[in-house]
Enzyme design. Structure first.
Site, short mmCIF file in Angstrom:
data_model
loop_
_atom_site.label_atom_id
_atom_site.label_comp_id
_atom_site.label_asym_id
_atom_site.label_seq_id
_atom_site.Cartn_x
_atom_site.Cartn_y
_atom_site.Cartn_z
N ASN A 76 8.37 5.47 3.84
CA ASN A 76 7.74 6.21 4.93
C ASN A 76 8.82 6.42 5.99
OD1 ASN A 76 6.51 6.77 7.48
ND2 ASN A 76 4.55 6.03 6.71
N ASN B 125 -1.55 2.23 3.65
CA ASN B 125 -2.17 1.82 4.90
C ASN B 125 -3.24 0.76 4.70
OD1 ASN B 125 -1.11 2.87 7.38
ND2 ASN B 125 -1.67 4.93 6.71
N ASP C 221 9.81 2.69 11.21
CA ASP C 221 9.15 1.39 11.33
C ASP C 221 8.79 0.81 9.96
OD1 ASP C 221 7.31 3.42 11.05
OD2 ASP C 221 6.18 2.94 12.86
N HIS C 222 9.00 1.58 8.90
CA HIS C 222 8.85 1.11 7.52
C HIS C 222 10.23 0.90 6.91
CE1 HIS C 222 4.50 2.26 6.82
NE2 HIS C 222 4.77 2.93 7.92
N GLU D 19 5.07 10.70 5.67
CA GLU D 19 5.18 11.02 7.10
C GLU D 19 6.41 11.87 7.39
OE1 GLU D 19 3.56 8.90 10.69
OE2 GLU D 19 4.01 7.18 9.42
N ASP E 208 2.57 4.90 0.96
CA ASP E 208 2.02 4.14 2.08
C ASP E 208 0.50 4.19 1.96
OD1 ASP E 208 1.14 3.09 4.46
OD2 ASP E 208 2.32 4.42 5.74
N ASP F 54 3.15 -0.61 2.06
CA ASP F 54 3.72 0.32 1.08
C ASP F 54 3.69 -0.34 -0.30
OD1 ASP F 54 5.03 2.39 3.12
OD2 ASP F 54 5.39 0.35 3.84
#
Length: 258
Positions: free
Chosen positions: A7, A149, A247-248, A34, A147, A218
């Site tokens: 991501n 989530n 941030d991933h 993303e 991802d 993920d």
């Protein structure tokens, strides 16, 4: 064969990070989420210069998914998750790459929960589960990567008691993930790291990276035909510490050649 998911949290703003990681890690297939870029703003030339062919499903400002293949062009087989013709969010793309069917997905976040966004997440998960069963029925090598989530278990979240009402950890979402895996999919990262606290995401706030206050969002799910080839799986967590990092962190698996 090395398959990864990343991501990127905005492909154009973090292109240097992606290209640096591609050069270092040399994955054969990469699923990106993303993108946060419309279809015409995907950096195809830079990706191709790095040695990768690509297909992508862009969307202005939000969402967006892509599949990259090293030294090859992915053969697109599906764009968009079936089950809702009115769903216009760019969250699923699928391609055949080197004998493997790759489904790249970005499951909705769902917050705030309860609410319309959470309802959309659960419905999207239902559609994914129905379609995943159809893929398994073909008895071919399939990887559902991206991802999701969701943190499936308490091992997958720092201080789980703080996340009980969050859409990423609510019982309905965790059950949906478990129901999906129970169809016959193998969670590659958990298979190779049973019982280990392992994360793929660290928030930008509250020094989450420095404190290792992470989440495992993920996932790499393998059909039985592919799971028997699983050799290794891990997280390139050091990438999260790079300048302008997502941030991933990238998550990858190695498969022995068929």
């Amino acid at each position: 064969m090395k398959i990864a998911t990343f991501n990127v949290n905005g492909i154009n703003g973090r292109l240097s990070v992606l290209l640096r990681w591609l050069a270092d890690a040399e994955p054969d297939v990469v699923c990106l989420q993303e993108l946060k870029a419309p279809q015409g703003k995907f950096p195809e030339a830079a990706i191709r210069d790095a040695g990768y062919g690509a297909i992508w499903h862009g969307q202005k400002s939000w969402n967006g998914v892509a599949i990259l293949a090293r030294g090859a062009d992915p053969i697109e087989t599906r764009r968009g998750l079936p089950g809702d013709e009115e769903d216009t969010q760019s969250r699923y793309i699928e391609a055949a790459v080197k004998g493997v069917l790759i489904g790249c997905l970005y499951l909705p976040n769902g917050n705030p929960a309860p609410g319309p966004k959470f309802d959309y997440k659960l419905l999207w998960f239902e559609r994914l589960t129905v379609y995943a069963a159809e893929l398994l029925a073909h008895k071919i090598p399939v990887a559902l990567v991206g991802d999701f989530n969701v943190m499936p278990t308490e091992l997958d979240v720092y201080k789980p008691e703080r996340w009980l009402d969050d859409a990423l950890f609510r019982p309905e979402v965790r059950q949906a993930f478990h129901d999906l895996v129970a169809q016959g999919w193998t969670d590659a990262l958990r298979k190779m790291h049973p019982g280990e606290r392992i994360y793929t995401f660290w928030d930008y706030f509250r020094n989450a990276w420095g404190r290792n206050a992470g989440l495992r969002l993920d996932h790499l799910l393998l059909s039985p035909e592919l799971a028997e080839r699983l050799e290794a799986a891990d997280v390139d967590r050091h990438v999260r510490g790079w300048e302008k990092a997502s941030d991933h962190a990238p998550v990858w698996m190695n498969l022995v050649e068929d």
